[in-house]
Design a protein around this motif. Sequence first.
Motif, PDB file in Angstrom:
ATOM      1  N   ALA A  39      -6.737  -2.153   0.266  1.00  0.00           N
ATOM      2  CA  ALA A  39      -6.436  -1.127  -0.744  1.00  0.00           C
ATOM      3  C   ALA A  39      -7.682  -0.948  -1.610  1.00  0.00           C
ATOM      4  O   ALA A  39      -8.648  -1.713  -1.496  1.00  0.00           O
ATOM      5  CB  ALA A  39      -5.247  -1.557  -1.605  1.00  0.00           C
ATOM      6  N   ILE A  40      -7.654   0.077  -2.457  1.00  0.00           N
ATOM      7  CA  ILE A  40      -8.752   0.340  -3.392  1.00  0.00           C
ATOM      8  C   ILE A  40      -8.142   0.349  -4.785  1.00  0.00           C
ATOM      9  O   ILE A  40      -7.198   1.126  -5.025  1.00  0.00           O
ATOM     10  CB  ILE A  40      -9.405   1.717  -3.120  1.00  0.00           C
ATOM     11  CG1 ILE A  40      -9.876   1.834  -1.661  1.00  0.00           C
ATOM     12  CG2 ILE A  40     -10.568   1.943  -4.092  1.00  0.00           C
ATOM     13  CD1 ILE A  40     -10.249   3.260  -1.266  1.00  0.00           C
ATOM     14  N   LEU A  41      -8.654  -0.514  -5.682  1.00  0.00           N
ATOM     15  CA  LEU A  41      -8.127  -0.599  -7.049  1.00  0.00           C
ATOM     16  C   LEU A  41      -9.250  -0.261  -8.011  1.00  0.00           C
ATOM     17  O   LEU A  41     -10.369  -0.787  -7.891  1.00  0.00           O
ATOM     18  CB  LEU A  41      -7.598  -2.011  -7.313  1.00  0.00           C
ATOM     19  CG  LEU A  41      -7.109  -2.387  -8.711  1.00  0.00           C
ATOM     20  CD1 LEU A  41      -6.029  -1.428  -9.204  1.00  0.00           C
ATOM     21  CD2 LEU A  41      -6.582  -3.825  -8.703  1.00  0.00           C
ATOM     22  N   ILE A  94      -5.027   2.509  -5.923  1.00  0.00           N
ATOM     23  CA  ILE A  94      -4.252   2.099  -7.090  1.00  0.00           C
ATOM     24  C   ILE A  94      -5.132   2.275  -8.322  1.00  0.00           C
ATOM     25  O   ILE A  94      -6.297   1.865  -8.336  1.00  0.00           O
ATOM     26  CB  ILE A  94      -3.819   0.616  -6.964  1.00  0.00           C
ATOM     27  CG1 ILE A  94      -3.026   0.415  -5.660  1.00  0.00           C
ATOM     28  CG2 ILE A  94      -2.992   0.170  -8.173  1.00  0.00           C
ATOM     29  CD1 ILE A  94      -2.824  -1.049  -5.273  1.00  0.00           C
ATOM     30  N   VAL A  95      -4.598   2.913  -9.348  1.00  0.00           N
ATOM     31  CA  VAL A  95      -5.373   3.146 -10.572  1.00  0.00           C
ATOM     32  C   VAL A  95      -4.942   2.130 -11.621  1.00  0.00           C
ATOM     33  O   VAL A  95      -3.750   1.974 -11.898  1.00  0.00           O
ATOM     34  CB  VAL A  95      -5.161   4.582 -11.098  1.00  0.00           C
ATOM     35  CG1 VAL A  95      -5.858   4.772 -12.452  1.00  0.00           C
ATOM     36  CG2 VAL A  95      -5.696   5.596 -10.092  1.00  0.00           C
ATOM     37  N   SER A  96      -5.931   1.425 -12.189  1.00  0.00           N
ATOM     38  CA  SER A  96      -5.649   0.481 -13.276  1.00  0.00           C
ATOM     39  C   SER A  96      -5.824   1.204 -14.605  1.00  0.00           C
ATOM     40  O   SER A  96      -6.786   1.953 -14.796  1.00  0.00           O
ATOM     41  CB  SER A  96      -6.608  -0.716 -13.213  1.00  0.00           C
ATOM     42  OG  SER A  96      -6.439  -1.529 -14.370  1.00  0.00           O
ATOM     43  N   LEU A  97      -4.881   0.988 -15.504  1.00  0.00           N
ATOM     44  CA  LEU A  97      -4.947   1.627 -16.825  1.00  0.00           C
ATOM     45  C   LEU A  97      -4.921   0.568 -17.914  1.00  0.00           C
ATOM     46  O   LEU A  97      -4.169  -0.407 -17.816  1.00  0.00           O
ATOM     47  CB  LEU A  97      -3.761   2.583 -17.026  1.00  0.00           C
ATOM     48  CG  LEU A  97      -3.630   3.735 -16.034  1.00  0.00           C
ATOM     49  CD1 LEU A  97      -2.336   4.512 -16.299  1.00  0.00           C
ATOM     50  CD2 LEU A  97      -4.847   4.654 -16.101  1.00  0.00           C
ATOM     51  N   SER A  98      -5.756   0.757 -18.937  1.00  0.00           N
ATOM     52  CA  SER A  98      -5.772  -0.178 -20.072  1.00  0.00           C
ATOM     53  C   SER A  98      -6.047   0.618 -21.343  1.00  0.00           C
ATOM     54  O   SER A  98      -7.129   0.532 -21.924  1.00  0.00           O
ATOM     55  CB  SER A  98      -6.864  -1.238 -19.858  1.00  0.00           C
ATOM     56  OG  SER A  98      -6.809  -2.205 -20.890  1.00  0.00           O
ATOM     57  N   GLY A  99      -5.057   1.398 -21.728  1.00  0.00           N
ATOM     58  CA  GLY A  99      -5.237   2.285 -22.877  1.00  0.00           C
ATOM     59  C   GLY A  99      -5.435   1.511 -24.174  1.00  0.00           C
ATOM     60  O   GLY A  99      -4.988   0.366 -24.297  1.00  0.00           O
ATOM     61  N   ALA A 119      -1.332   5.720  -5.035  1.00  0.00           N
ATOM     62  CA  ALA A 119      -0.185   4.992  -4.469  1.00  0.00           C
ATOM     63  C   ALA A 119       0.585   4.241  -5.548  1.00  0.00           C
ATOM     64  O   ALA A 119       1.806   4.078  -5.463  1.00  0.00           O
ATOM     65  CB  ALA A 119      -0.671   4.019  -3.400  1.00  0.00           C
ATOM     66  N   ALA A 120      -0.142   3.754  -6.556  1.00  0.00           N
ATOM     67  CA  ALA A 120       0.504   2.946  -7.596  1.00  0.00           C
ATOM     68  C   ALA A 120      -0.386   2.873  -8.827  1.00  0.00           C
ATOM     69  O   ALA A 120      -1.577   3.219  -8.767  1.00  0.00           O
ATOM     70  CB  ALA A 120       0.779   1.532  -7.071  1.00  0.00           C
ATOM     71  N   ILE A 121       0.217   2.433  -9.908  1.00  0.00           N
ATOM     72  CA  ILE A 121      -0.505   2.210 -11.169  1.00  0.00           C
ATOM     73  C   ILE A 121      -0.437   0.714 -11.488  1.00  0.00           C
ATOM     74  O   ILE A 121       0.639   0.098 -11.347  1.00  0.00           O
ATOM     75  CB  ILE A 121       0.152   3.020 -12.310  1.00  0.00           C
ATOM     76  CG1 ILE A 121      -0.049   4.527 -12.072  1.00  0.00           C
ATOM     77  CG2 ILE A 121      -0.397   2.605 -13.679  1.00  0.00           C
ATOM     78  CD1 ILE A 121       0.831   5.402 -12.961  1.00  0.00           C
ATOM     79  N   GLU A 122      -1.581   0.132 -11.854  1.00  0.00           N
ATOM     80  CA  GLU A 122      -1.586  -1.250 -12.342  1.00  0.00           C
ATOM     81  C   GLU A 122      -1.871  -1.181 -13.837  1.00  0.00           C
ATOM     82  O   GLU A 122      -2.990  -0.876 -14.258  1.00  0.00           O
ATOM     83  CB  GLU A 122      -2.647  -2.098 -11.618  1.00  0.00           C
ATOM     84  CG  GLU A 122      -2.641  -3.585 -12.044  1.00  0.00           C
ATOM     85  CD  GLU A 122      -3.639  -4.456 -11.285  1.00  0.00           C
ATOM     86  OE1 GLU A 122      -4.789  -4.581 -11.777  1.00  0.00           O
ATOM     87  OE2 GLU A 122      -3.293  -4.995 -10.212  1.00  0.00           O
TER      88      GLU A 122
END
Length: 309
Positions: A39-41, A94-99, A119-122
């Motif tokens: 996967a790609i994160l 998969i996109v990582s979010l850290s607002g 595909a998903a959010i981390e």
Amino acid sequence: MLQTKIANIKLANCIYNASGPACSSLEELQALGQSAAGAILSKSATLAPRAGNPAPRYVDTPWGSINSMGLPNKGHAYYLAAAKELASFQKPYIVSLSGMSLADNLKMIAEMQEEENIAAIELNLSCPNLPGKPQTAYDFEQTEKVLAAVFAQNNKPLGVKLPPYFDLLHFEQMAQILNQFPLSFVSCINSIGNGLVIDWEKEETLIRPKDGFGGLGGDYIKATALANVRQFYLLLRPEISVVAVGGIKSGQDAFEHILCGAKAVQIGTHLMKTGPSCFAQISAELTAIMQAKGYQSIEDFRGKLKTAA
Ligand SMILES: C=Cc1c(C(=O)O)[nH]c(=O)[nH]c1=O
């Protein structure tokens, strides 16, 4: 041999990258797409681009790494737009979010919903390097509040990146909160926050931000990562997959995390040190171990750690 599923997301290979190292630019994400990673994160994104902390802010050490990057990233719109560019690799993105606030997280999550190539959010609840901002996931009440607000509007597969816990009661308290929500996965663990590594000859800290205090990765944190993977595997509903990250640099390390219950494993410090060829290296080593033990798939041994007799 190495295929797996995280919730309903199929991965041809259970080994992929951790958020943070070598995943901030489209070029880096494409290199991950071209590698053996399953996967790609992306690097954790904030609403607007951030330069992050002054260097030196990441240093490799014999036992792993220390970093206080300060959340440098190209802003959430960049990682949203990257989704179409990465679709040709035919592996989950998969996109990582850290607002910087709950409002920012909700706004970014809302904008990600329609993009079918995500595909998903981390959701990263554990960045240890934002001065003045505690790691959300060490505040149980705030975590529950964030997850309630997130799941009031989110319909994409979504997991959370957790910090390491060290107290058995904390595992139970956190699991009790997480089990209330339709989470697809938890990723355990983020770096062990606020370690200190010193250059004794120069008599100075290795990194500059926060007087040298930074998140530890690599060999330093493997035993803690295994413990967190095991605890959440035992305490969470089976629908919530546990993704392991922390100190994985070999097929043996990956095998140990899967034995503790991990559905997939992420590579951070070792990826920084050796580059995207690490996925083929670790995949080959893990496959060899499984063949030697007579296992056809990771489900043949996943979670089956025995306690010493
Ligand atoms: C998202 C910020 C993080 C950072 C960072 O950008 O400083 N470093 C970590 O080890 N973990 C994080 O979650």
